[in-house]
Design a protein around this motif. Structure first.
Motif, short mmCIF file in Angstrom:
data_model
loop_
_atom_site.label_atom_id
_atom_site.label_comp_id
_atom_site.label_asym_id
_atom_site.label_seq_id
_atom_site.Cartn_x
_atom_site.Cartn_y
_atom_site.Cartn_z
N GLY A 46 0.81 -1.21 0.00
CA GLY A 46 0.00 0.00 0.00
C GLY A 46 0.84 1.26 0.00
N LEU A 47 1.94 1.26 0.78
CA LEU A 47 2.83 2.41 0.81
C LEU A 47 3.50 2.65 -0.54
CD1 LEU A 47 4.49 1.94 4.33
CD2 LEU A 47 2.86 3.72 3.65
N VAL A 48 3.90 1.57 -1.19
CA VAL A 48 4.51 1.71 -2.52
C VAL A 48 3.50 2.25 -3.52
CG1 VAL A 48 5.52 0.43 -4.44
CG2 VAL A 48 6.31 -0.01 -2.13
N THR A 49 2.27 1.75 -3.44
CA THR A 49 1.22 2.26 -4.33
C THR A 49 1.01 3.76 -4.11
OG1 THR A 49 0.10 0.11 -4.34
CG2 THR A 49 -1.21 2.02 -4.98
N ALA A 50 1.02 4.18 -2.86
CA ALA A 50 0.85 5.60 -2.55
C ALA A 50 2.01 6.42 -3.10
CB ALA A 50 0.73 5.78 -1.04
N LEU A 51 3.24 5.91 -2.95
CA LEU A 51 4.39 6.62 -3.50
C LEU A 51 4.30 6.74 -5.02
CD1 LEU A 51 7.35 5.20 -1.38
CD2 LEU A 51 6.54 7.56 -1.42
N HIS A 52 3.87 5.68 -5.69
CA HIS A 52 3.73 5.73 -7.14
C HIS A 52 2.70 6.77 -7.55
CE1 HIS A 52 5.41 1.38 -7.73
NE2 HIS A 52 6.35 2.27 -7.49
N ALA A 53 1.58 6.78 -6.84
CA ALA A 53 0.53 7.75 -7.17
C ALA A 53 1.01 9.18 -6.97
CB ALA A 53 -0.71 7.48 -6.32
N LEU A 55 4.37 10.34 -6.65
CA LEU A 55 5.58 10.74 -7.35
C LEU A 55 5.44 10.70 -8.87
CD1 LEU A 55 8.24 8.93 -5.12
CD2 LEU A 55 7.55 11.32 -5.04
N PHE A 56 4.61 9.79 -9.37
CA PHE A 56 4.48 9.65 -10.82
C PHE A 56 3.11 10.14 -11.33
CE2 PHE A 56 7.75 6.59 -9.65
CZ PHE A 56 8.71 6.82 -10.63
N ASN A 57 2.33 10.77 -10.42
CA ASN A 57 1.04 11.33 -10.79
C ASN A 57 0.12 10.28 -11.43
OD1 ASN A 57 -0.82 13.45 -10.92
ND2 ASN A 57 -0.21 14.00 -13.01
N LEU A 58 0.04 9.12 -10.80
CA LEU A 58 -0.82 8.06 -11.31
C LEU A 58 -2.19 8.13 -10.65
CD1 LEU A 58 1.55 4.93 -11.24
CD2 LEU A 58 1.19 6.56 -13.10
N PRO A 59 -3.22 7.67 -11.34
CA PRO A 59 -4.52 7.54 -10.67
C PRO A 59 -4.42 6.53 -9.53
CG PRO A 59 -4.75 7.39 -13.06
CD PRO A 59 -3.28 7.33 -12.77
N ARG A 63 -1.08 0.46 -11.09
CA ARG A 63 0.31 0.07 -10.90
C ARG A 63 1.21 0.80 -11.89
NH1 ARG A 63 0.72 -4.11 -7.37
NH2 ARG A 63 -1.04 -5.56 -7.16
N LEU A 64 2.42 1.11 -11.44
CA LEU A 64 3.36 1.85 -12.27
C LEU A 64 3.75 1.06 -13.52
CD1 LEU A 64 5.26 4.27 -12.68
CD2 LEU A 64 6.93 3.11 -11.22
N ILE A 70 4.55 7.10 -19.15
CA ILE A 70 4.57 8.00 -18.00
C ILE A 70 5.25 9.30 -18.40
CG2 ILE A 70 4.50 6.25 -16.20
CD1 ILE A 70 7.47 6.39 -15.96
N ASP A 71 5.04 10.33 -17.63
CA ASP A 71 5.63 11.63 -17.93
C ASP A 71 7.16 11.51 -18.02
OD1 ASP A 71 5.54 14.61 -18.09
OD2 ASP A 71 6.69 14.41 -16.24
N PRO A 72 7.77 11.90 -19.14
CA PRO A 72 9.22 11.72 -19.30
C PRO A 72 10.05 12.40 -18.22
CG PRO A 72 8.19 12.26 -21.40
CD PRO A 72 7.14 12.44 -20.35
#
Length: 587
Positions: A46-53, A55-59, A63-64, A70-72
């Motif tokens: 869950g923490l990794v999912t939150a970081l991906h959302a 830091l990488f502006n994911l919905p 999953r990343l 993804i944004d270059p």
């Protein structure tokens, strides 16, 4: 639990005594550890999912590695800057905790299941951050580290016996793997094969309970689906067993190349003397550059691994992803990111299995191999080479597909892969890392007691000493036949000069006017108190000696005791029998 003068929490004395006296109490502890392990898996993912959302502006909830793009700017900046921050944090941490952390395999092999909870938490946080910023590493190493560290702390709080403590560490790993892959059998056998180092009836119930509990808890609390997604697999024929053998060989060679590649990356960075914090930063930039081609190289690859979807992908795309994922994993681990290769090798193996099936169809068009089936065989065979544990990988395939016949082909492939890896390379990835640090262990089998059984603990200190310049006649008068077997000879400064055997001194053909120095033996062969039992026995064998002197480790060579080969062998046999009885539950 109550706080004591110890540095860790202890259970009350009566409760500790009850747990140690009743085997069923270990099962209750195992269930608790299983629940904790499941929560560890759910929380870390869950923490990794939150970081991906973030830091990488994911919905939220995506999953990343499943993103088409993804944004270059984020693809480059986030892993690079994240690696730099990780490197700086690690450098600062070394000032506070210079000793490296112990993983579950090393803990069970050398330290009787003792692990640091604080150290395990640090490793877990480093793994979360590494995967969260996009490094191509798996979370499974962090899952097992933290779950096993918590289990070790619980066992220590109850003052469990050495073998029970090792089982508790295995329970933590079993729960973590069962929860991470949705495979209780695979989790249990991961503990047996890789963390405990063997299966015994005494360990079956607690490990099994922990694995099942960890599975249910992880899937009850996980935000995203866990495990391996496998679509419909067609029927396999007898020919597929033989073809799976060839795939096992290729998987073994690929696994060895990946493990060697990580070491080569580390060696190159060491030679150029790059400032340590810049190493993961450089690795993050490299992974980010590869992610511009395909984001599937980032993180562990959970989102990218859906076996049924691989069949629809063009072969050129699959080959490109395979090469880039392998390079990204090697670079990530080689530059200092924290994590493992478990899920990454499953992903790469699935890609490789799909390529293998297509290649065989080109060479022999009439076979029409099922790409999904060979993706499953490939992922199991490659993971078996890198991670070890052929039964673990076989059960992951079985629990993911429910296909017994496919599992038979998988078992053949993983056996071949594991056998070739051990023959040509000799290590799994975990034990290879330990080997590079100077350790000699190749499994989690308990060898720590061998290191604890030292010459200093076995030697006799009531030795007789004489001056090496003493005449034979005087020696005979002082030590008549039957008084001693051997006597330690020293020079005028008290340094060791050799062993004088009383029988040699009383030989009929030996002139009484000769000096004792003429019959001294083993002047250049000695034991040291820090040597363990295995090292001592090797010295006895090489010298063909029945007794040897023990001297201090400094350059003075002052004798401090004697040790006979017979006594050393007897102590070794006694300790071995004691460990055997503990394992089968007789003690």
């Amino acid at each position: 639990m109550t706080t004591t003068t110890s540095s860790y929490l202890e259970a009350p004395r009566r409760l500790r005594a009850f747990v140690r006296a009743h085997e069923t109490s270990l099962v209750v502890l195992a269930a608790l550890i299983g629940a904790v392990g499941g929560l560890v898996v759910a929380t870390m993912s869950g923490l990794v999912t939150a970081l991906h959302a973030m830091l990488f502006n994911l919905p939220w909830g995506e999953r990343l590695s499943s993103q088409p793009s993804i944004d270059p700017l984020r693809a480059i900046v986030v892993p690079g800057l994240g690696g730099l921050l990780l490197g700086i944090a690690f450098l600062l941490l070394l000032r506070v905790r210079p000793a490296r952390e112990i993983d579950p395999i090393e803990a069970n092999a050398l330290y009787g299941g003792r692990m640091s909870f604080r150290g395990s938490l640090i490793v877990a946080l480093q793994t979360i951050w590494s995967s969260g910023v996009g490094a191509s590493v798996g979370l499974e190493a962090g899952y097992t580290q933290l779950a096993s560290g918590l289990a070790a702390s619980l066992g220590r709080g109850f003052h469990l016996r050495r073998n029970d403590q090792r089982i508790m560490v295995g329970c933590g790993a079993a729960a973590a793997i069962a929860g991470a892959f949705g495979a209780p059998l695979a989790g249990a056998f991961y503990a047996f094969e890789l963390v405990i180092g063997g299966y015994t009836p005494a360990s079956l119930t607690p490990v099994g309970v922990a694995a099942v509990t960890g599975y249910f808890v992880a899937h009850a609390f996980a935000l995203l689906p866990l495990g391996v997604g496998v679509g419909t697999v067609g029927d396999l024929l007898g020919r597929d067993i033989a073809i799976a053998t060839l795939l096992g060989i290729i998987a073994a060679l690929t696994g060895i190349a990946i493990m060697r590649g990580v070491t080569l990356c580390e060696t190159l960075l060491t030679k150029i003397r790059l400032w340590p914090p810049l190493r993961p930063a450089l690795g993050g930039l490299a992974v980010g550059a590869m992610a511009l081609v395909t984001p599937q190289v980032m993180s562990s690859g959970h989102g990218a691994l859906y076996v049924a979807g691989l069949a629809a992908m063009p072969l050129a795309v699959i080959a490109g992803i395979f090469v880039l994922k392998a390079m990204a994993s090697i670079v990530s681990l080689g530059t200092g990111f924290r994590g493992g290769l478990f899920f990454a090798t499953l992903f790469m193996g699935a890609l490789g299995g799909r390529l293998f099936a297509a290649g065989v169809d080109v060479v022999w068009p009439g076979l029409s191999l099922d790409p999904n089936a060979y993706a499953v065989i490939g992922m199991s065979a490659l993971s078996a080479s890198v991670i070890g544990g052929p039964l673990t990988m076989s059960f992951i395939a079985l629990e993911s597909t429910g296909n017994l016949w496919l599992s038979a082909a998988v078992l053949v492939a993983v056996i071949i892969s594991t056998m070739i890896t051990r023959e040509l390379f000799g290590y799994s990835f975990a034990t290879w890392r330990l080997h590079l640090r100077g350790e000699t262990i190749r499994s989690a089998a308990d060898v720590g007691w061998i290191r604890d059984l030292t010459v200093g603990k076995m030697m006799r200190q009531d030795m007789a000493t004489v001056d090496a310049a003493m005449p034979i006649k005087t020696f005979r008068e002082k030590f008549p036949p039957g008084s001693k077997t051997q006597v330690v000879a020293i020079d005028g400064q008290g340094h060791y000069a050799g062993l004088a055997l009383v029988a040699d001194a009383h030989a009929p053909d030996l002139a009484a006017d000769k000096g004792l120095a003429t019959i001294l033996r083993y002047a250049d062969v000695v034991l040291h108190p820090v040597m363990n039992i295995q090292e001592a026995i090797a010295v006895f064998d090489a010298a063909e000696a029945e007794s040897l002197a023990v001297v201090e480790d400094d350059s003075d060579r002052r004798p401090i005791g004697l040790l006979t080969e017979a006594h050393a062998m007897r102590r070794y046999a006694e300790e071995s029998e004691q460990r055997r009885r503990e394992v089968i539950g007789e003690v």
